[in-house]
Scaffold this motif. Structure first.
Motif, PDB file in Angstrom:
ATOM      1  N   ARG A 157      10.617 -27.305  56.850  1.00 45.45           N
ATOM      2  CA  ARG A 157       9.689 -28.381  57.185  1.00 45.45           C
ATOM      3  C   ARG A 157       8.391 -28.202  56.401  1.00 45.45           C
ATOM      4  O   ARG A 157       7.662 -29.160  56.170  1.00 45.45           O
ATOM      5  N   HIS A 158       8.125 -26.946  56.014  1.00 45.63           N
ATOM      6  CA  HIS A 158       6.931 -26.626  55.234  1.00 45.63           C
ATOM      7  C   HIS A 158       7.343 -25.630  54.151  1.00 45.63           C
ATOM      8  O   HIS A 158       7.958 -24.607  54.442  1.00 45.63           O
TER       9      HIS A 158
ATOM     10  N   SER B  59       2.083 -36.429  43.813  1.00 49.10           N
ATOM     11  CA  SER B  59       1.031 -36.053  44.766  1.00 49.10           C
ATOM     12  C   SER B  59       0.153 -37.244  45.134  1.00 49.10           C
ATOM     13  O   SER B  59      -0.391 -37.307  46.239  1.00 49.10           O
TER      14      SER B  59
ATOM     15  N   ASN C  51       2.432 -35.810  51.620  1.00 50.76           N
ATOM     16  CA  ASN C  51       3.049 -34.541  52.014  1.00 50.76           C
ATOM     17  C   ASN C  51       3.346 -33.625  50.832  1.00 50.76           C
ATOM     18  O   ASN C  51       3.837 -32.514  51.022  1.00 50.76           O
TER      19      ASN C  51
ATOM     20  N   SER D  77      11.012 -37.021  53.700  1.00 51.33           N
ATOM     21  CA  SER D  77       9.686 -37.505  54.109  1.00 51.33           C
ATOM     22  C   SER D  77       9.044 -36.613  55.175  1.00 51.33           C
ATOM     23  O   SER D  77       7.829 -36.646  55.364  1.00 51.33           O
ATOM     24  N   ASP D  78       9.876 -35.815  55.872  1.00 52.25           N
ATOM     25  CA  ASP D  78       9.330 -34.953  56.925  1.00 52.25           C
ATOM     26  C   ASP D  78       8.997 -33.548  56.423  1.00 52.25           C
ATOM     27  O   ASP D  78       8.682 -32.668  57.213  1.00 52.25           O
ATOM     28  N   GLN D  79       9.052 -33.344  55.113  1.00 51.68           N
ATOM     29  CA  GLN D  79       8.768 -32.034  54.541  1.00 51.68           C
ATOM     30  C   GLN D  79       7.390 -32.010  53.896  1.00 51.68           C
ATOM     31  O   GLN D  79       7.052 -32.882  53.091  1.00 51.68           O
ATOM     32  N   LYS D  80       6.601 -30.994  54.246  1.00 51.05           N
ATOM     33  CA  LYS D  80       5.314 -30.779  53.583  1.00 51.05           C
ATOM     34  C   LYS D  80       5.504 -29.724  52.500  1.00 51.05           C
ATOM     35  O   LYS D  80       6.023 -28.642  52.747  1.00 51.05           O
TER      36      LYS D  80
ATOM     37  N   ASN E  16       2.581 -39.427  47.541  1.00 52.94           N
ATOM     38  CA  ASN E  16       3.167 -38.796  48.712  1.00 52.94           C
ATOM     39  C   ASN E  16       2.163 -37.828  49.320  1.00 52.94           C
ATOM     40  O   ASN E  16       1.919 -36.753  48.769  1.00 52.94           O
TER      41      ASN E  16
ATOM     42  N   GLU F  19       3.534 -27.699  49.291  1.00 53.85           N
ATOM     43  CA  GLU F  19       2.331 -27.337  48.548  1.00 53.85           C
ATOM     44  C   GLU F  19       2.785 -26.574  47.311  1.00 53.85           C
ATOM     45  O   GLU F  19       3.405 -25.516  47.435  1.00 53.85           O
TER      46      GLU F  19
END
Length: 234
Positions: free
Chosen positions: A115-116, A164, A169, A138-141, A167, A143
């Protein structure tokens, strides 16, 4: 671990080979982008996977490259021109043929449960992340740190910058080490937070990946959540 060893030891020789014709070439500075189209049965690559590419039937001629992008019958490679083989690639012309063996790797598999995720790329190690970024849920963050002494041509970095902007996220974090210094585990920890469920995916020079993995583990990150790409099959 046993299954992974057996796959690396024997799976390589059981993988199918297909021929791909060059349909487009682009070169900027030391970066070569090659677009290929299958001449026969195409190989289906999942996001984050790589293949072995060669100009002849000799195993010694094969070199591993991540897939920058793929379609039903097409592949795109991003290659840094350094060394004999990549210099040969830079001299190829439209219509020339490459032998492709694959797919290999499970680098992107961890994203199914994430999820992250924190992605850490160094230099040409950025390539497997593009297909993964485009297929992110779409539910994944996500970085994404990208480290280079000097930023490479925009043909590589611009797609991430665009993602970026579109989106919220997906967070793009370029690090030009000639100005800001090396990326450290402490900085990653401070900027991304202490999410114990986060996954860390690394791709780049081996020493960079190993140092980052050790630093993250020392900060208390789960070793099972730290994954790095390793092309050392042979």
């Amino acid at each position: 671990a046993t299954l992974a060893f057996l796959y690396k030891r024997f799976g390589y020789y059981l993988t199918r080979i297909s021929k791909y014709k060059i349909i487009k070439l682009g070169k900027e500075r030391d970066l070569l982008v090659i677009s290929l189209e299958s001449s026969g049965e195409p190989i289906q690559f999942k996001p984050g996977q790589y293949g072995f590419f060669s100009l002849s039937e000799s195993i010694r001629d094969e070199h591993a490259f991540s897939i920058l992008g793929s379609g039903e019958r097409k592949l795109i490679l991003g290659v840094k021109v350094v060394g004999n083989f990549t210099e040969k690639l830079a001299k190829l012309k439209i219509g020339d043929v490459l032998r492709v063996k694959g797919p290999f790797g499970a680098f992107g598999e961890k994203m199914k449960n994430a999820r992250h995720a924190i992605w850490i790329a160094g230099g040409i190690g950025i390539t497997p992340f593009l297909s993964m970024a485009k297929s992110a849920r779409s539910d994944q963050k996500i970085e994404m740190y990208f480290c280079a002494r000097v930023m490479p041509p925009k043909v590589i970095t611009e797609p991430f910058d665009n993602l970026s902007q579109n989106n919220p996220n997906f967070i793009w974090l370029p690090c030009e080490t000639s100005h800001g210094g090396r990326l450290t585990a402490r900085r990653i920890f401070e900027e991304t937070g202490n999410d114990k469920q986060a996954y860390y995916l690394l791709c780049g020079q081996k020493i960079m990946m190993e140092e980052s993995a050790v630093g993250l583990a020392q900060k208390g990150k789960k070793r099972s959540h730290i994954v790095y790409e390793d092309f050392a099959f042979k």
